[in-house]
Design a protein around this motif. Structure first.
Motif, mmCIF file in Angstrom:
data_model
loop_
_atom_site.group_PDB
_atom_site.id
_atom_site.type_symbol
_atom_site.label_atom_id
_atom_site.label_comp_id
_atom_site.label_asym_id
_atom_site.label_seq_id
_atom_site.Cartn_x
_atom_site.Cartn_y
_atom_site.Cartn_z
ATOM 1 N N UNK A 268 0.837 -1.202 0.000
ATOM 2 C CA UNK A 268 0.000 0.000 0.000
ATOM 3 C C UNK A 268 0.875 1.258 0.000
ATOM 4 N N UNK A 269 1.957 1.211 0.781
ATOM 5 C CA UNK A 269 2.887 2.346 0.793
ATOM 6 C C UNK A 269 3.520 2.521 -0.585
ATOM 7 N N UNK A 270 3.874 1.405 -1.224
ATOM 8 C CA UNK A 270 4.433 1.479 -2.575
ATOM 9 C C UNK A 270 3.467 2.095 -3.562
ATOM 10 N N UNK A 271 2.183 1.752 -3.453
ATOM 11 C CA UNK A 271 1.175 2.340 -4.338
ATOM 12 C C UNK A 271 1.033 3.836 -4.074
ATOM 13 N N UNK A 272 1.092 4.225 -2.791
ATOM 14 C CA UNK A 272 1.033 5.654 -2.453
ATOM 15 C C UNK A 272 2.255 6.384 -2.983
ATOM 16 N N UNK B 298 0.966 19.584 -1.253
ATOM 17 C CA UNK B 298 -0.261 18.843 -0.963
ATOM 18 C C UNK B 298 -0.104 17.363 -1.302
ATOM 19 N N UNK B 299 0.588 17.070 -2.399
ATOM 20 C CA UNK B 299 0.826 15.672 -2.768
ATOM 21 C C UNK B 299 1.680 14.976 -1.711
ATOM 22 N N UNK B 300 2.726 15.663 -1.215
ATOM 23 C CA UNK B 300 3.558 15.091 -0.158
ATOM 24 C C UNK B 300 2.753 14.896 1.133
ATOM 25 N N UNK B 301 1.924 15.872 1.462
ATOM 26 C CA UNK B 301 1.123 15.783 2.676
ATOM 27 C C UNK B 301 0.185 14.571 2.607
ATOM 28 N N UNK B 302 -0.445 14.374 1.461
ATOM 29 C CA UNK B 302 -1.324 13.220 1.277
ATOM 30 C C UNK B 302 -0.559 11.919 1.415
ATOM 31 N N UNK B 303 0.629 11.879 0.812
ATOM 32 C CA UNK B 303 1.458 10.666 0.840
ATOM 33 C C UNK B 303 1.865 10.311 2.274
ATOM 34 N N UNK B 304 2.392 11.279 3.005
ATOM 35 C CA UNK B 304 2.848 11.002 4.365
ATOM 36 C C UNK B 304 1.675 10.664 5.296
ATOM 37 N N UNK B 305 0.519 11.305 5.085
ATOM 38 C CA UNK B 305 -0.662 10.977 5.894
ATOM 39 C C UNK B 305 -1.112 9.543 5.624
ATOM 40 N N UNK B 306 -1.074 9.134 4.350
ATOM 41 C CA UNK B 306 -1.446 7.762 4.017
ATOM 42 C C UNK B 306 -0.485 6.767 4.660
ATOM 43 N N UNK B 307 0.818 7.053 4.555
ATOM 44 C CA UNK B 307 1.815 6.143 5.137
ATOM 45 C C UNK B 307 1.631 6.027 6.647
ATOM 46 N N UNK B 308 1.383 7.150 7.303
ATOM 47 C CA UNK B 308 1.187 7.127 8.763
ATOM 48 C C UNK B 308 -0.031 6.282 9.123
ATOM 49 N N UNK B 309 -1.121 6.466 8.373
ATOM 50 C CA UNK B 309 -2.335 5.718 8.666
ATOM 51 C C UNK B 309 -2.136 4.228 8.411
ATOM 52 N N UNK B 310 -1.419 3.892 7.326
ATOM 53 C CA UNK B 310 -1.149 2.483 7.029
ATOM 54 C C UNK B 310 -0.348 1.831 8.163
ATOM 55 N N UNK B 311 0.683 2.532 8.651
ATOM 56 C CA UNK B 311 1.517 1.964 9.700
ATOM 57 C C UNK B 311 0.768 1.899 11.027
ATOM 58 N N UNK B 312 -0.102 2.870 11.261
ATOM 59 C CA UNK B 312 -0.902 2.861 12.477
ATOM 60 C C UNK B 312 -1.842 1.655 12.477
#
Length: 369
Positions: free
Chosen positions: A130-134, A235-249
């Motif tokens: 999922x992180x790779x797709x993000x 904004x693209x970076x913010x979306x990416x890092x938010x997704x990664x954080x949520x995935x790891x959480x």
């Protein structure tokens, strides 16, 4: 006769152009040696030229470093560059997180999805994919909304500015060469011809200076456009890092208790308590998003359960997927009945929900009064 006259005209025109070319080069050389006067550009035009050069320099640096950030592998960047120049689509391949995720999933299936370690590997692998797709989405969005506008400026607008600037330089050299010939003219007829040449070259120089000025004043619009592109990149970076954080959480919630993992993998029943692998830093980082669990409450409640051999109600703090058939899957906020069994691992309780029964990790529970 007509042929010879035409040839004579062409020959005279050729030598005239050659003479102008030589005089222009001579003017340029003498200026470099400090032996000839030079028509200076006005201060406003000089400032615009300096601003354009500065914009070009930093745009190239930002663009190249962004490419390195998005694709750290230099070989992959070269390959993408070659395919882009050939106007062909680069072959699709897994990025590093996706490749790691696939290895983890394959290893988990090999070890057995029913084992705690195998199940955890599969969950980690799915998260990595999922992180790779993000990451892939970040690269694509940044390329379209940020890198492409920067590249278009370097390869389009600035090339046009450079071309017009060179024309301005040539027009200035022509003007200064004509001025030099006017100074050297002795005969009245020659002076009249030189004055006419100066007027023509001055007009051409002024016209080219105006064209160049209009192009250079567009740099301010370029800065405004690049600012909007920069906002899109952030904004693209913010979306990416938010997704990664949520995935790891989510992954951290799913992994559960490590002690059960060691016991399940070894297929051993041991009464020796195993220390938890969770560190204070991990717990602290998750405390902002996960419900806090009071260790003293859980410990005291567990002691009461063991001493009374009775049952208690407990609220589930967050979702838990059972690693095998001996465990009970949980849903956040549901209330279940829990009790202790003699000889059971201290990190686990038996849970009941209707007709369903299985082991549950105490870290996922809040014992109720």
């Amino acid at each position: 006769t007509n042929v010879s006259d035409g040839f004579k005209f062409v020959l005279e025109n050729y030598f005239y152009e050659l003479n102008i070319f030589n005089l222009t080069n001579l003017q340029f050389t003498e200026e470099k040696l400090g032996q000839a006067e030079k028509t200076e550009l006005d201060a406003h035009l000089e400032n615009l030229l300096s601003k354009a050069e500065c914009t070009k320099l930093w745009t190239e640096k930002i663009m190249k470093q962004t490419e390195v950030l998005l694709q750290p592998n230099p070989n992959a960047r070269i390959e993408e560059f070659v395919y882009e120049k050939l106007d062909r689509k680069a072959p699709s391949r897994m990025n590093n997180p996706e490749l790691l995720g696939q290895y983890m999933i394959d290893a988990g299936n090999e070890f057995g999805p029913g084992t705690a370690y195998g199940n955890a590997l599969i969950k980690c692998g799915e998260t990595q994919k999922r992180i790779g797709a993000a990451d892939r989405e970040l690269i694509q969005t940044s390329a379209i909304n940020f890198l492409t506008p920067l590249r278009n400026f370097i390869e389009g607008d600035y090339k046009t500015i450079t071309k017009e600037r060179k024309l301005l330089q040539n027009k200035r050299l022509d003007l200064d060469a004509a001025k030099t010939r006017l100074k050297k003219a002795k005969v009245a007829e020659a002076r009249a011809a030189s004055e006419q040449e100066v007027r023509i070259t001055q007009s051409e120089f002024d016209r080219q200076a105006e064209i160049t000025r209009l192009l250079l004043e567009g740099i301010s619009s370029t800065h405004a456009h690049h600012l909007r592109c920069l906002n899109d990149f952030v904004e693209a970076q913010m979306t990416y890092y938010a997704q990664c954080y949520q995935y790891m959480l989510d992954l951290q919630k799913q992994l559960g208790s490590f002690p059960s993992t060691f016991l399940s993998n070894n297929n051993q029943s041991s009464t020796t308590p195993v220390q938890s692998v969770s560190t204070p830093s991990v717990l602290a980082s998750a405390s902002a998003s996960l419900p806090s669990v009071s260790i003293s409450v859980v410990t005291s409640g567990l002691s009461e359960l063991k001493s009374s051999s009775g049952s208690r109600k407990a609220r589930v703090l967050y979702d838990y997927d059972a690693a095998n058939s001996s465990e009970l899957s949980l849903l956040a906020d549901e209330v279940i009945t829990v009790y202790s069994i003699p000889g059971m691992d201290s990190d686990w309780l038996m849970g009941e929900r209707g007709n369903q029964k299985g082991k549950v990790p105490i870290t996922y529970l809040e014992l109720l009064n």
